[in-house]
Write an enzyme that holds these catalytic residues in place. Structure first.
Site, PDB file in Angstrom:
ATOM      1  CG  ASP A 109      -2.265   0.449   1.041  1.00  0.00           C
ATOM      2  OD1 ASP A 109      -2.424   1.520   0.432  1.00  0.00           O
ATOM      3  OD2 ASP A 109      -3.193  -0.237   1.474  1.00  0.00           O
ATOM      4  CG  ASP A 210      -4.732   5.879   0.758  1.00  0.00           C
ATOM      5  OD1 ASP A 210      -5.561   4.992   1.023  1.00  0.00           O
ATOM      6  OD2 ASP A 210      -4.744   7.015   1.285  1.00  0.00           O
ATOM      7  CG  HIS A 344      -9.378  -1.186   4.356  1.00  0.00           C
ATOM      8  ND1 HIS A 344      -9.192  -1.185   2.989  1.00  0.00           N
ATOM      9  CD2 HIS A 344      -8.844  -0.032   4.796  1.00  0.00           C
ATOM     10  CE1 HIS A 344      -8.564  -0.084   2.632  1.00  0.00           C
ATOM     11  NE2 HIS A 344      -8.338   0.633   3.715  1.00  0.00           N
ATOM     12  CG  ASP A 345     -11.579   2.346   3.428  1.00  0.00           C
ATOM     13  OD1 ASP A 345     -11.124   2.317   4.582  1.00  0.00           O
ATOM     14  OD2 ASP A 345     -10.913   2.699   2.436  1.00  0.00           O
TER      15      ASP A 345
END
Ligand code: NOJ
Length: 545
Positions: A109, A210, A344-345
């Protein structure tokens, strides 16, 4: 061999990429937090060369860099080492070697819209306007002690925070502990390129970027517009609607600035320095057309762009057909889609759509048969639902601030259930977030040939052995009913028809219809009927030879 065939496909087009939220995957040392040795110990589950593993091609790690964890790793204080809570650089090298040995490619990431305010760059930058690192971040004097504009942080409140030492505001698109980097500073860009090279030299095969469309901000700091949104998903039950008018910021001056595309083209140059490398980007807050523009001319910016448009309220054939068709229509020539159902969001798809196990299989069936790279979020292969959490157990800053609207992101981040021992085998200590009720686990689902896990493994194996599925072109065709999604996948060697019944009703296959003469090669059903599709059936068929 044509360009459509698997052998000529790069790995990141060919196979399933598994999204591992390392913190919740497997804890090796009893501190309650997942870590790299824990993940390494589970690599065989992900790929062991047999149909009894998931058979993944790529593994994306959530951030494992040193971080004060205000936003659980998305606030990085050192881009070139490993946070001790996850292990050491030697542990990383061992993970890398284990992944390599199994043919798994590793994706890190890369969170470079912002750094932690604990990063040495920001610690320096905030000390004086003359400091050489000051220009690595975005500053403004403001007006009469107030922020210079109406830009809001995605996590609430103003996006500007006062810095006493220099008597200015700095910009933070997320938490105030996540200061936005200045992408107009070319020295900063060079630093980021060097970070990429550092990890590529260590063996990393790619990066997940990201909020890649946030990098450059309007140079004149003009106000963002606002729009009023009337309907909101009901917390805890997103398929229900609440009618509460809310003002929502339109990020017209904070995202999608043209220079962001220049920055991504430069990063692509770094990626292409070594063959076989890739970057996949998170493009947030945008329409489908805007999102797809981050492929550049199809092959000049991001290699893959997440398609988040499956995060809709209902799992309906019509809605999904429209999203898929629009994606295929808008995709620039040469670009390859990337599909996502959960991460994960966002609330896990199983909870979003209140899925039964057969319905979950139809969802995974769709994800793994579409043209494009499927991203599978850890736990999705089990049919894992969100874990409901008491407010006092919340860790996510968004949940802590806004609960219950929204409830925050902890529910989709709880630890993986491995077996039926204490804490589902995730940790011998106290887990950082509670483990969900042990209704399902890797070990129970492995033992059950009808489980979601067994289905996912079987389909992943089938997918990897058929060029039509892992490399072929795709066309949506009319299915036997409106509740079915039906499409063809075609490589130079194979032609297949996929029909997915997105309903709990049996659907008749009329004689003479598109699929009626096709032989089922794969199905969720043990004995697929030639006359009908079972509720939620996923069927892959081909014309008789
Ligand atoms: C997107 C990440 O997926 C999310 O978890 C994070 O909070 C924000 N970007 C800020 O980095």
């Amino acid at each position: 061999m044509t360009a459509n065939d698997a052998q000529s496909q790069p790995w990141w087009k060919r196979g399933v990429i598994y999204h591992c939220y390392v913190r919740s995957f497997m804890d090796s040392n009893g501190d309650g937090v997942g870590d790299l040795p824990g993940l390494t110990s589970k690599l065989d589950v992900l790929r062991d060369g047999t149909p009894s593993s998931l058979g993944i091609e790529g593994l994306w790690l959530s951030p494992v860099y040193p971080s004060p964890n205000r936003d659980f790793g998305y606030d990085i204080s050192d881009y070139s080492s490993i946070d001790p809570v996850y292990g050491t650089m030697e542990d990383f090298d061992r993970l890398m070697a284990g992944a390599r040995a199994r043919g798994i490619h590793l994706i890190m990431d890369l969170v470079v819209n912002h750094s932690s305010t604990e990063h040495p760059w920001f610690r320096q930058a905030r000390t004086s306007r003359e400091n050489p690192f000051h220009d690595y971040y975005l500053w403004s004097d403001g007006t009469n002690g107030k922020p210079p504009n109406n830009w809001g942080s995605t996590f609430g409140g103003s996006a500007w925070e006062w810095n006493e030492q220099t008597h200015e505001f700095y910009l933070h698109s997320f938490l105030k502990e996540q200061a936005d980097l200045n992408w107009r500073n070319h020295r900063l860009r060079e630093e980021i390129h060097d970070i990429m090279r550092f990890w590529m030299n260590r063996g990393v095969d790619g990066f997940r970027l990201d909020v890649a469309n946030y990098y450059v901000k309007d140079a004149q700091l003009r106000d963002n517009a606002h729009e009023v949104v009337i309907t909101q998903p009901m917390p805890g039950n997103p398929s229900k609607t609440l009618y509460i008018p809310m003002s929502r910021e339109v990020y017209d001056h904070t995202v999608d600035q043209p220079e962001t595309h220049d920055a991504l083209r430069e990063m692509r140059g770094v990626i292409d320095e070594k063959p076989g490398h890739m970057m996949v980007g998170e493009i947030a807050q945008r329409t489908q057309g805007q999102v797809l523009s981050y492929y550049g001319d199809g092959d000049s910016e991001l290699n893959l762009v997440f398609n988040f448009f499956f995060f809709v309220r209902h799992f309906r054939a019509k809605d999904f057909r429209d999203i898929i068709q629009r994606t295929l229509d808008l995709l620039p020539e040469g670009a390859w889609p990337a599909w996502v159902l959960s991460n994960h969001d966002v609330v896990r798809a199983v909870s979003r759509y209140h899925c039964s196990p057969p319905m979950t299989k139809s969802m995974i069936g769709l994800l793994l048969t579409l043209k494009g790279t499927p991203f599978l979020y850890n736990g999705e292969e089990l049919g894992l639902a969100n874990t409901p959490l008491l407010r006092k157990l919340l860790q996510d800053p968004v949940g802590k601030r806004y609960w219950p609207l929204p409830v925050g992101r902890d529910g989709e981040r709880t630890p993986m259930p491995w077996d039926d021992t204490a804490n589902a085998g995730f940790t011998t200590g106290v887990p950082w977030l509670p483990v969900s009720a042990p209704a399902m686990s890797y070990s129970t689902e492995s033992a059950d040939p009808t489980s979601v896990l067994s289905f996912t493994r079987r389909l992943s194996w089938f997918r990897s052995h058929h060029s039509a599925l892992n490399a072929g072109d795709m066309s949506i065709v009319a299915g036997p009913s409106d509740t079915c999604l039906c499409f063809t996948r075609t490589s130079s060697a194979e032609h297949m028809t996929i029909t997915i019944n997105l309903s709990d009703q049996t659907v008749a296959i009329p004689r003479g219809s598109f699929t009626s003469d096709q032989i089922p090669l794969f199905s969720t059903e043990e004995q697929p009927s030639m006359d009908s599709l079972a509720p939620w059936e996923v069927r892959i068929a081909a014309a008789p030879a």
